[in-house]
Design a protein around this motif. Structure first.
Motif, PDB file in Angstrom:
ATOM      1  N   GLN A 153     -62.072 -30.818 -26.552  1.00  0.00           N
ATOM      2  CA  GLN A 153     -63.081 -30.691 -25.658  1.00  0.00           C
ATOM      3  C   GLN A 153     -64.075 -29.687 -26.057  1.00  0.00           C
ATOM      4  O   GLN A 153     -63.780 -28.552 -26.607  1.00  0.00           O
ATOM      5  N   ASP A 154     -65.186 -30.094 -26.232  1.00  0.00           N
ATOM      6  CA  ASP A 154     -66.250 -29.239 -26.854  1.00  0.00           C
ATOM      7  C   ASP A 154     -66.000 -28.782 -28.149  1.00  0.00           C
ATOM      8  O   ASP A 154     -66.498 -27.662 -28.733  1.00  0.00           O
ATOM      9  N   LYS A 155     -65.287 -29.404 -28.873  1.00  0.00           N
ATOM     10  CA  LYS A 155     -64.977 -28.789 -30.240  1.00  0.00           C
ATOM     11  C   LYS A 155     -65.950 -28.713 -31.193  1.00  0.00           C
ATOM     12  O   LYS A 155     -65.968 -27.575 -31.754  1.00  0.00           O
ATOM     13  N   GLU A 156     -66.903 -29.455 -31.204  1.00  0.00           N
ATOM     14  CA  GLU A 156     -68.260 -29.311 -32.165  1.00  0.00           C
ATOM     15  C   GLU A 156     -68.971 -28.163 -31.697  1.00  0.00           C
ATOM     16  O   GLU A 156     -69.254 -27.326 -32.587  1.00  0.00           O
ATOM     17  N   LYS A 157     -69.008 -27.896 -30.497  1.00  0.00           N
ATOM     18  CA  LYS A 157     -69.674 -26.599 -29.916  1.00  0.00           C
ATOM     19  C   LYS A 157     -69.049 -25.425 -30.647  1.00  0.00           C
ATOM     20  O   LYS A 157     -69.415 -24.419 -30.824  1.00  0.00           O
ATOM     21  N   TYR A 158     -67.775 -25.291 -30.583  1.00  0.00           N
ATOM     22  CA  TYR A 158     -67.068 -23.978 -30.848  1.00  0.00           C
ATOM     23  C   TYR A 158     -66.772 -24.057 -32.502  1.00  0.00           C
ATOM     24  O   TYR A 158     -66.720 -22.921 -33.070  1.00  0.00           O
ATOM     25  N   LEU A 159     -66.782 -25.301 -33.236  1.00  0.00           N
ATOM     26  CA  LEU A 159     -66.861 -25.242 -34.618  1.00  0.00           C
ATOM     27  C   LEU A 159     -68.120 -24.710 -35.004  1.00  0.00           C
ATOM     28  O   LEU A 159     -68.205 -23.906 -36.198  1.00  0.00           O
ATOM     29  N   ALA A 160     -69.335 -25.021 -34.164  1.00  0.00           N
ATOM     30  CA  ALA A 160     -70.637 -24.522 -34.684  1.00  0.00           C
ATOM     31  C   ALA A 160     -70.534 -23.145 -34.441  1.00  0.00           C
ATOM     32  O   ALA A 160     -71.555 -22.428 -35.175  1.00  0.00           O
ATOM     33  N   ILE A 161     -69.930 -22.561 -33.304  1.00  0.00           N
ATOM     34  CA  ILE A 161     -69.978 -21.030 -33.364  1.00  0.00           C
ATOM     35  C   ILE A 161     -69.240 -20.264 -34.582  1.00  0.00           C
ATOM     36  O   ILE A 161     -69.738 -19.401 -35.028  1.00  0.00           O
ATOM     37  N   GLY A 162     -68.209 -20.888 -35.063  1.00  0.00           N
ATOM     38  CA  GLY A 162     -67.273 -20.442 -35.923  1.00  0.00           C
ATOM     39  C   GLY A 162     -66.115 -19.436 -35.448  1.00  0.00           C
ATOM     40  O   GLY A 162     -66.094 -19.241 -34.013  1.00  0.00           O
ATOM     41  N   GLU A 163     -65.327 -18.604 -36.210  1.00  0.00           N
ATOM     42  CA  GLU A 163     -64.750 -17.725 -35.690  1.00  0.00           C
ATOM     43  C   GLU A 163     -65.220 -16.348 -35.223  1.00  0.00           C
ATOM     44  O   GLU A 163     -66.425 -16.397 -35.149  1.00  0.00           O
ATOM     45  N   SER A 164     -64.241 -15.612 -34.366  1.00  0.00           N
ATOM     46  CA  SER A 164     -64.830 -14.772 -33.680  1.00  0.00           C
ATOM     47  C   SER A 164     -65.835 -13.426 -34.292  1.00  0.00           C
ATOM     48  O   SER A 164     -65.622 -13.096 -35.449  1.00  0.00           O
ATOM     49  N   ASP A 165     -66.635 -12.830 -33.389  1.00  0.00           N
ATOM     50  CA  ASP A 165     -67.232 -11.538 -33.703  1.00  0.00           C
ATOM     51  C   ASP A 165     -66.349 -10.483 -33.762  1.00  0.00           C
ATOM     52  O   ASP A 165     -65.342 -10.421 -33.139  1.00  0.00           O
ATOM     53  N   ARG A 166     -66.411  -9.976 -35.099  1.00  0.00           N
ATOM     54  CA  ARG A 166     -65.401  -8.833 -35.259  1.00  0.00           C
ATOM     55  C   ARG A 166     -65.756  -7.383 -35.598  1.00  0.00           C
ATOM     56  O   ARG A 166     -66.736  -7.328 -36.312  1.00  0.00           O
ATOM     57  N   MET A 167     -65.409  -6.480 -34.899  1.00  0.00           N
ATOM     58  CA  MET A 167     -65.448  -4.858 -35.590  1.00  0.00           C
ATOM     59  C   MET A 167     -64.781  -4.789 -36.883  1.00  0.00           C
ATOM     60  O   MET A 167     -63.552  -5.504 -37.252  1.00  0.00           O
ATOM     61  N   THR A 168     -65.376  -4.048 -37.818  1.00  0.00           N
ATOM     62  CA  THR A 168     -64.722  -3.799 -38.991  1.00  0.00           C
ATOM     63  C   THR A 168     -64.928  -2.264 -39.154  1.00  0.00           C
ATOM     64  O   THR A 168     -65.887  -1.769 -39.350  1.00  0.00           O
ATOM     65  N   LEU A 169     -63.660  -1.334 -38.707  1.00  0.00           N
ATOM     66  CA  LEU A 169     -63.878   0.191 -38.948  1.00  0.00           C
ATOM     67  C   LEU A 169     -63.001   0.592 -40.079  1.00  0.00           C
ATOM     68  O   LEU A 169     -61.864   0.352 -40.199  1.00  0.00           O
ATOM     69  N   LYS A 170     -63.671   1.820 -40.667  1.00  0.00           N
ATOM     70  CA  LYS A 170     -62.921   2.401 -41.635  1.00  0.00           C
ATOM     71  C   LYS A 170     -62.480   4.004 -40.948  1.00  0.00           C
ATOM     72  O   LYS A 170     -63.517   4.814 -40.856  1.00  0.00           O
ATOM     73  N   PHE A 171     -61.239   4.349 -40.897  1.00  0.00           N
ATOM     74  CA  PHE A 171     -60.798   5.741 -40.464  1.00  0.00           C
ATOM     75  C   PHE A 171     -60.321   6.432 -41.647  1.00  0.00           C
ATOM     76  O   PHE A 171     -59.642   5.713 -42.339  1.00  0.00           O
ATOM     77  N   VAL A 172     -60.320   7.833 -41.574  1.00  0.00           N
ATOM     78  CA  VAL A 172     -59.926   8.467 -42.664  1.00  0.00           C
ATOM     79  C   VAL A 172     -58.907   9.721 -42.023  1.00  0.00           C
ATOM     80  O   VAL A 172     -59.305  10.329 -40.971  1.00  0.00           O
ATOM     81  N   LYS A 173     -57.761   9.741 -42.626  1.00  0.00           N
ATOM     82  CA  LYS A 173     -57.035  10.852 -42.124  1.00  0.00           C
ATOM     83  C   LYS A 173     -57.456  12.294 -42.871  1.00  0.00           C
ATOM     84  O   LYS A 173     -57.310  12.315 -44.213  1.00  0.00           O
TER      85      LYS A 173
END
Length: 269
Positions: A249-269
């Motif tokens: 269902q709507d496979k081409e639509k979601y393939l066109a979006i691609g994988e999710s939007d993701r945060m990438t965070l670097k924390f330091v101790k």
């Protein structure tokens, strides 16, 4: 006196390289060789365009001599990169759900991971530890890790689990060590309480929990951002590839979006 100055300068330079994530040519080659190695499947390599493993690990300051913890490796997508890149120089801990002997997701996931690690000598130096969400877990010996990593896991643990994981990561890390977080990012326009089951997590919430555990936010990156992802899908993040929860269902639509939007965070101790 000049010798002492040279040693001191070299030490400062080494620390600066770790903090900024700069890698020497040899170190970069070790990571690239692991990413391009034949032991990774075609399917896994196809996801590099969304997961950007080289750029992500370099952003977190990864070096082959480090002691690294990967929290809940799951199917081992990142383990297949980290293990060979660290082998012989560094150390890799896989902090995963324990096998309780029961027939459930957690035990079965651990069994599959153990089988994967036994399938190739390239994983022979990986050490597994037990991780239990919402409970204090020894991810690695206290103060031993240079880098603790979690990829797209936080949404599984809820607020209590996230807070506990950050505390456990803080305990495992050396002073100056890095916690690297990649997670599906909920837009600020969405309500967290109403959309907790979507698989997306507010970036501000993650930062607050990490700071509460004692971390400082060193940097954020858009390397894993996807502006096509509205984070508003019928089956949450699992609507998108690779899960494609709606199947055809709507496979081409979601393939066109691609994988999710993701945060990438670097924390330091």
């Amino acid at each position: 006196m000049n010798v002492i100055k040279k040693i001191f300068s070299a030490s400062i330079l080494s620390s600066a390289l770790i903090l900024t994530g700069c890698m020497s040519e040899g170190e970069s080659s070790a990571l690239e060789n692991a990413i391009n190695s034949d032991h990774r499947s075609v399917e896994n390599k196809a996801r590099d365009q969304y997961r950007h493993p080289k750029e992500t690990l370099e952003f977190f300051g990864f070096m082959p001599e480090m002691t690294v913890v990967e929290i809940t490796p799951g199917g081992g997508w990142y383990t297949k990169i980290l293990a060979p890149a660290l082998k012989g120089k560094g150390k890799l801990y896989g902090a995963h759900y324990p096998d309780t002997g029961e027939d459930n997701y957690y035990s079965n996931s651990r069994k599959k991971l153990v089988e994967m690690l036994a399938s190739d000598p390239i994983y022979s130096e990986v050490v597994l530890t037990d991780f239990v969400p919402k409970k204090t877990s020894t991810l690695a010996p206290a103060g031993s890790a240079d880098l603790v990593l979690t990829f797209r896991n936080l949404h599984n643990w809820g607020e209590e689990g996230m807070q506990q994981v950050f505390k456990d990561a803080y305990t495992a890390l050396k002073k100056g060590g890095v916690l690297g977080v990649v997670e599906h990012r909920m837009p600020t326009s969405q309500n967290w309480k109403e959309n907790m089951k979507s698989g997306y997590v507010p970036e501000a919430l993650v930062i607050d929990f990490a700071k509460a555990a004692g971390f400082s936010l060193a940097a954020s990156s858009e390397v894993n951002a996807n502006p096509k992802d509205t984070a508003d899908h019928p089956r949450g993040v699992w609507t998108l590839p690779p899960s494609l929860a709606l199947k055809d269902q709507d496979k081409e639509k979601y393939l066109a979006i691609g994988e999710s939007d993701r945060m990438t965070l670097k924390f330091v101790k």
